[in-house]
Design a protein around this motif. Structure first.
Motif, PDB file in Angstrom:
ATOM      1  N   ARG A  73       1.005  -1.459   0.253  1.00  0.00           N
ATOM      2  CA  ARG A  73       0.154   0.310  -0.443  1.00  0.00           C
ATOM      3  C   ARG A  73       0.613   1.027   0.093  1.00  0.00           C
ATOM      4  N   ALA A  74       1.746   1.746   0.863  1.00  0.00           N
ATOM      5  CA  ALA A  74       2.718   2.399   1.047  1.00  0.00           C
ATOM      6  C   ALA A  74       3.475   2.774   0.057  1.00  0.00           C
ATOM      7  N   GLY A  75       4.331   1.914  -1.107  1.00  0.00           N
ATOM      8  CA  GLY A  75       5.425   1.750  -1.931  1.00  0.00           C
ATOM      9  C   GLY A  75       4.120   1.673  -4.021  1.00  0.00           C
ATOM     10  N   GLY A  76       3.241   1.109  -3.616  1.00  0.00           N
ATOM     11  CA  GLY A  76       1.814   1.157  -4.915  1.00  0.00           C
ATOM     12  C   GLY A  76       2.851   0.829  -5.501  1.00  0.00           C
ATOM     13  N   PRO A  77       2.934   1.000  -6.627  1.00  0.00           N
ATOM     14  CA  PRO A  77       3.069   0.504  -7.913  1.00  0.00           C
ATOM     15  C   PRO A  77       4.546   0.242  -8.908  1.00  0.00           C
ATOM     16  N   ARG A  82       9.919  -3.027  -8.747  1.00  0.00           N
ATOM     17  CA  ARG A  82      11.028  -2.185  -7.760  1.00  0.00           C
ATOM     18  C   ARG A  82      11.383  -3.995  -7.803  1.00  0.00           C
ATOM     19  N   LEU A  83      10.520  -4.345  -6.938  1.00  0.00           N
ATOM     20  CA  LEU A  83       9.919  -5.447  -6.057  1.00  0.00           C
ATOM     21  C   LEU A  83      10.223  -7.077  -7.835  1.00  0.00           C
ATOM     22  N   GLY A  84      10.067  -6.843  -9.303  1.00  0.00           N
ATOM     23  CA  GLY A  84       9.977  -8.008 -10.053  1.00  0.00           C
ATOM     24  C   GLY A  84      11.203  -7.285 -11.491  1.00  0.00           C
ATOM     25  N   ARG A  85      12.144  -6.775 -10.330  1.00  0.00           N
ATOM     26  CA  ARG A  85      13.577  -6.177 -11.544  1.00  0.00           C
ATOM     27  C   ARG A  85      13.693  -7.713 -11.396  1.00  0.00           C
ATOM     28  N   LYS A  86      13.638  -8.779 -10.849  1.00  0.00           N
ATOM     29  CA  LYS A  86      14.738 -10.111 -10.723  1.00  0.00           C
ATOM     30  C   LYS A  86      13.522 -10.701 -11.637  1.00  0.00           C
ATOM     31  N   PRO A  87      13.944 -11.834 -12.041  1.00  0.00           N
ATOM     32  CA  PRO A  87      12.750 -12.324 -13.349  1.00  0.00           C
ATOM     33  C   PRO A  87      12.012 -13.408 -12.441  1.00  0.00           C
TER      34      PRO A  87
END
Length: 198
Positions: A73-77, A82-87
């Motif tokens: 909620r705090a970080g949003g999209p 950022r979390l999805g940078r690693k495959p």
């Protein structure tokens, strides 16, 4: 690491169990399922209380889910990108978002115990995607209760052979997941055929 953590259960018991389930709900690689099996075994032998063991594991898991939801909620999209940078993470996040888009509430429930590797990512995605907090919390608690009861219950029942309990749970959950996928595919085919006939 698993053996080391298991050796700490008699000494730190409930606190360690709560910390392990908390961390696993934040996508950290800790052996929470094995810890719950072991704690169930210790409860069967009388070293831990069964009710307090279940309560500690459930508390840690629910607080971990809440922390993941709050971070989303705090970080949003931006956090999700950022979390999805690693495959490998991107794949898990994409799967979590797809499940949430299709089934929202039920997805939160099922990703707690049946599709648990996706659970932490579903927490982040639910928070970032704007899922209402109360809906998330109610379904999260229900799902975590199933997860905790399954693993601690199996550890309690198979106190003498935790490996057999783990194998049985893995096989059983795999069977349930396969049946759910078959049911979903059957419903999708039925709807597709009905739409095609019209």
């Amino acid at each position: 690491m698993t053996d080391w953590l298991l050796s700490l259960v008699p000494q730190y018991g409930l606190w360690l169990l709560a910390a392990t389930t908390f961390l696993s709900c934040l996508a950290l690689p800790v052996p929470s399922s094995m810890m719950m099996l072991a704690a169930g075994g210790f409860a069967a032998s009388g070293d831990l209380g069964l009710v307090s063991t279940i309560a500690a594991a459930l508390f840690g898991a629910v607080i971990g889910d809440q922390a993941g939801f709050a971070a989303g909620r705090a970080g949003g999209p931006g956090l999700l990108s950022r979390l999805g940078r690693k495959p490998s993470r991107a794949k898990a996040l994409d799967r979590a978002r797809a499940i949430l888009d299709r089934r929202g509430d039920v997805a939160i429930f099922l990703t707690r115990w049946l599709f648990s590797p996706v659970g932490p990512w579903a927490n982040f995605a639910a928070g970032a995607g704007g899922l209402r907090w109360l809906r998330f919390t109610l379904w999260s608690i229900a799902g975590e209760a199933v997860w905790v009861a399954l693993y601690i219950g199996m550890g309690h029942a198979f106190a003498g052979n935790l490996e057999a309990a783990g194998d049985l749970l893995s096989s059983g959950l795999g069977l349930v997941g396969g049946l759910a996928a078959m049911l979903g595919l059957g419903l999708w085919l039925k709807a597709s055929l009905r739409d095609h006939a019209h």
